[in-house]
Design an enzyme around this catalytic site. Structure first.
Site, PDB file in Angstrom:
ATOM      1  CD1 TRP A  61      -1.965   2.234   1.785  1.00 60.43           C
ATOM      2  CD2 TRP A  61      -3.301   0.821   0.688  1.00 60.43           C
ATOM      3  NE1 TRP A  61      -3.158   2.867   1.614  1.00 60.43           N
ATOM      4  CE2 TRP A  61      -4.015   2.023   0.932  1.00 60.43           C
ATOM      5  CE3 TRP A  61      -3.939  -0.210   0.005  1.00 60.43           C
ATOM      6  CZ2 TRP A  61      -5.328   2.202   0.520  1.00 60.43           C
ATOM      7  CZ3 TRP A  61      -5.245  -0.037  -0.400  1.00 60.43           C
ATOM      8  CH2 TRP A  61      -5.922   1.169  -0.147  1.00 60.43           C
ATOM      9  CD  GLU A  97      -2.865  -6.467   6.348  1.00 62.59           C
ATOM     10  OE1 GLU A  97      -4.057  -6.497   6.745  1.00 62.59           O
ATOM     11  OE2 GLU A  97      -2.371  -5.506   5.715  1.00 62.59           O
ATOM     12  CB  VAL A 119       3.123   5.630   3.578  1.00 59.56           C
ATOM     13  CG1 VAL A 119       2.460   7.001   3.445  1.00 59.56           C
ATOM     14  CG2 VAL A 119       4.635   5.765   3.445  1.00 59.56           C
ATOM     15  CB  ILE A 121      -2.244   9.473   3.494  1.00 60.47           C
ATOM     16  CG1 ILE A 121      -0.813   9.161   3.021  1.00 60.47           C
ATOM     17  CG2 ILE A 121      -2.591  10.927   3.196  1.00 60.47           C
ATOM     18  CD1 ILE A 121      -0.622   9.303   1.517  1.00 60.47           C
ATOM     19  CB  THR A 125     -13.500   7.343   7.225  1.00 65.95           C
ATOM     20  OG1 THR A 125     -12.332   6.562   6.926  1.00 65.95           O
ATOM     21  CG2 THR A 125     -14.331   7.513   5.956  1.00 65.95           C
ATOM     22  CG  HIS A 127      -9.197   3.079   7.310  1.00 66.03           C
ATOM     23  ND1 HIS A 127      -7.933   3.174   6.767  1.00 66.03           N
ATOM     24  CD2 HIS A 127      -9.513   1.756   7.314  1.00 66.03           C
ATOM     25  CE1 HIS A 127      -7.494   1.973   6.453  1.00 66.03           C
ATOM     26  NE2 HIS A 127      -8.423   1.089   6.777  1.00 66.03           N
ATOM     27  NE  ARG A 166       6.880  14.432   8.316  1.00 66.69           N
ATOM     28  CZ  ARG A 166       6.614  15.679   7.953  1.00 66.69           C
ATOM     29  NH1 ARG A 166       6.427  15.979   6.662  1.00 66.69           N
ATOM     30  NH2 ARG A 166       6.512  16.650   8.846  1.00 66.69           N
TER      31      ARG A 166
END
Length: 227
Positions: A61, A97, A119, A121, A125, A127, A166
């Site tokens: 991801w 995970e 990462v 972001i 929501t 989440h 970063r």
């Protein structure tokens, strides 16, 4: 009348004596907090990671940014003499995970330190908050329950601009992966000094589905899945 006067004097003294503890409302106190992208930690040049094995767990991801961070990790550990063949990389789908994979790797005893790299972001929501909190707690628990150093290499950013600052050394940014790699080496050396722990062998790492840092896979590295 005298009582009211004494009360007024006492009140004024109390206010005066506590005024030093009242926070100032000057402009510099009202400025927004600085979101630092530059490195704020230094490492000793005497750290020697030539005998250290580093396991890197990275997410698919946000692949581009994470790949850049992994490059930073490799650069950081190599500065401290970690050999290319002692850097092992394994992919997982997302940040959630990472703790589970780190627990499996720590239990295997095949590496001296682990870096969880990802990462996150902020979106529309909750989440982001749930995942960030769960991953941070999960990684800390693995540190304490397995006594294997597990570095929290997950960026938690509000937007893409913060991520770029970063995960790259360009345009005034700093690749935090470099610091995470050096942190892993330092903590691995600390653990070795304290316990005399030793890492596992390369064949055992290959059986866990890890590939070496150079990305090349030999015949012995074809085991499917994590195990």
């Amino acid at each position: 009348m005298i009582g009211q006067t004494l009360f007024s004097v006492a009140l004024s003294l109390a206010v005066g004596s506590t005024s030093a503890f009242v926070p100032s409302c000057s402009n510099h106190m009202l400025s927004p907090p600085k979101m630092a992208a530059e490195s704020e930690v230094s490492f000793s040049d005497e750290l020697d990671g030539s005998a250290i094995r580093i396991g890197v767990l990275r997410t698919r991801w946000n692949d581009e940014s994470v790949s850049s961070l992994v490059d930073g990790i490799k650069s950081g550990v190599k500065e401290l003499k970690v050999k290319e063949e002692n850097i092992f990389i394994k992919e997982v789908p997302g940040a959630y995970e990472l703790p589970y994979a780190a627990k499996l790797l720590a239990m295997s005893g095949t590496v001296d330190a682990i870096i969880c790299c990802g990462v996150l972001i902020k979106g529309d929501t909750f989440h982001f908050e749930y995942i960030s909190d769960a991953v941070a707690k999960g990684i800390m628990n693995i540190n304490l329950s397995t006594m294997t150093p597990v570095v929290y290499g997950v960026l938690n950013c509000l937007d893409e601009a913060q991520v770029k600052k970063r995960c790259s050394n360009e345009d005034g940014g700093h690749n935090h992966g470099e610091d995470w790699g050096k942190t892993a080496v330092e903590m691995a050396l600390m653990r070795k000094e304290a316990t005399g722990a030793k890492g596992g062998n390369l064949k055992q790492l290959a059986s866990l589905g890890f590939q070496s840092g150079d990305g090349e896979k030999g015949d012995e590295k074809k085991a499917p899945g994590f195990f």
